[in-house]
Design an enzyme around this catalytic site. Structure first.
Site, short mmCIF file in Angstrom:
data_model
loop_
_atom_site.label_atom_id
_atom_site.label_comp_id
_atom_site.label_asym_id
_atom_site.label_seq_id
_atom_site.Cartn_x
_atom_site.Cartn_y
_atom_site.Cartn_z
N TYR A 93 -91.58 -11.77 -55.65
CA TYR A 93 -92.69 -11.25 -56.45
C TYR A 93 -93.26 -12.35 -57.34
O TYR A 93 -94.46 -12.62 -57.34
CB TYR A 93 -92.20 -10.06 -57.30
CG TYR A 93 -93.19 -9.66 -58.36
CD1 TYR A 93 -94.40 -9.09 -58.02
CD2 TYR A 93 -92.92 -9.88 -59.72
CE1 TYR A 93 -95.33 -8.74 -59.00
CE2 TYR A 93 -93.83 -9.53 -60.69
CZ TYR A 93 -95.04 -8.96 -60.33
OH TYR A 93 -95.95 -8.63 -61.29
N THR A 143 -98.04 -12.74 -64.08
CA THR A 143 -96.84 -12.14 -64.67
C THR A 143 -95.95 -13.19 -65.34
O THR A 143 -95.92 -14.35 -64.90
CB THR A 143 -96.02 -11.44 -63.55
OG1 THR A 143 -94.74 -11.09 -64.06
CG2 THR A 143 -95.80 -12.35 -62.36
#
Ligand code: UDP
Length: 337
Positions: free
Chosen positions: A141, A117
């Protein structure tokens, strides 16, 4: 030879399974269906319901289907949730991948493609952001994915695995053929919220921050159509099969749209004027996040087909309308039964 896709019943995973099947690949899916849907998997693709961290399950699937490559999507993806439950994220993302890599090593897997990501960058110093920019995640995350990237790098070097880590920017849209799309309840992503408003499921949308030093004051994002992203995974597999070296690649189009522009596109295409409220900045938001795409374009044989905000919004709207229609007919069916 077969490709194992973990998380293949989820949003990006299922689009990738479709892209692989459309390209004639043999595919098998492992998914625990915590957020995915078995109906999203094309007919003829075996689904094993279970966890990617379940080493004996995955070993059996690899042996039974002669798997030689893994594309790993399974994991948790909500930034705000990761702030409240960091250990859950380190378990579902980092520890699960550790188990899966252990299985991959045991079974002699040669190729591994990992969903990473743009959140690994945190607030970039320079935009468009290149892959060699500093990695300073702002959330568990982002850290859980960065830790996985590091682990993958080390394991690949020690055990002769070739890998591609794809760093996704803002993924949106739905299958142009209307087969699949984002169906997870409670999604927080901008375009999902906008199409929910455009289909009458929300009264309004909040714009988190209109006082940023950007041209219209709102944040800027690089939206990539989910089908183009799926095709990048197919291209990454071909690249590794052709002997390509391990690589970490940004997945975006290299073009930014503001939050206000994105909402305006959905409004225009839907022809529906839902309310847009200017709200406070959302804590932790990055102002501008746009990919430098030179590396992916130079590395993979990948040509995006939907590099256009209106197209992304059109497909997202069509999918949202279909979800709504299906839900309403289900509801009518239950009532008349
Ligand atoms: N955003 C917004 N209203 C919403 C949802 C998102 O203004 O209801 C903004 C958010 O503040 C950010 C951008 O849209 O600037 C993209 O947010 P999203 O959650 O879709 O993805 P992120 O870039 O945070 O991963």
């Amino acid at each position: 030879m077969t490709v194992l896709v973990t998380g293949g019943a989820g949003y990006i995973g299922s689009h990738t399974v479709h892209a692989l099947v459309d390209a004639g690949e043999s595919v098998v899916v492992v998914d625990n269906l915590s957020t995915g849907f078995s109906a999203f998997i094309p007919e003829g693709v075996p689904l094993f319901i279970g966890d990617a961290a379940d080493e004996s399950l995955v070993e059996n699937v690899i042996a039974a289907h002669r798997v030689d490559s893994i594309i790993h999507f399974a994991g948790s993806v909500v930034v705000s949730e990761s702030m409240r439950d960091p250990l859950g994220y380190y378990r579902n993302n980092t520890m699960t991948t550790r188990s899966l890599l252990n299985t991959a090593v045991t079974c002699g897997i040669r190729r591994f493609i990992f969903s990473s990501t743009a959140a690994v960058y945190g607030n970039p110093d320079d935009v468009p952001v290149r892959e060699d920019a500093p990695t300073r995640p702002l959330s568990p995350y982002g850290f859980s994915k960065l830790m996985t990237e590091i682990m993958l790098h080390d394991v690949a070097a020690a055990h002769g695995i070739d890998y591609v880590a794809l760093r996704y920017f803002n993924v949106a849209g739905a299958d142009p053929k209307g087969r699949i799309g984002l169906a997870t309840a409670g999604a927080t992503h901008l375009l999902k919220i906008a199409v929910e408003a455009a289909t009458g499921q929300r009264a309004k949308i909040d714009v988190f921050g209109t006082d940023y030093p950007t041209p219209d004051g709102s944040c800027i994002r690089d939206f990539i159509h989910v089908s183009d992203l799926a095709d990048a995974h197919r291209a990454a597999l071909s690249y590794l099969r052709a002997g390509g070296a391990s690589a970490t690649l940004n997945c975006g189009y290299g073009r930014g749209y503001s939050v206000l522009e994105s909402i305006a596109a959905v409004r225009r295409i839907a022809g529906r004027n839902f309310a847009v409220r200017h709200a406070e900045r959302r804590p932790g938001d990055i102002m501008t996040m746009v990919a430098d795409t030179s590396r992916i374009r130079a590395t993979l044989d990948w040509t995006p087909r939907y590099d256009d905000l209106d197209t992304i919004a059109t497909h997202a709207l069509a999918w949202e309308q279909k979800l709504l229609d299906d839900r309403e007919s289900l509801h009518r069916g239950v009532r008349s039964a």
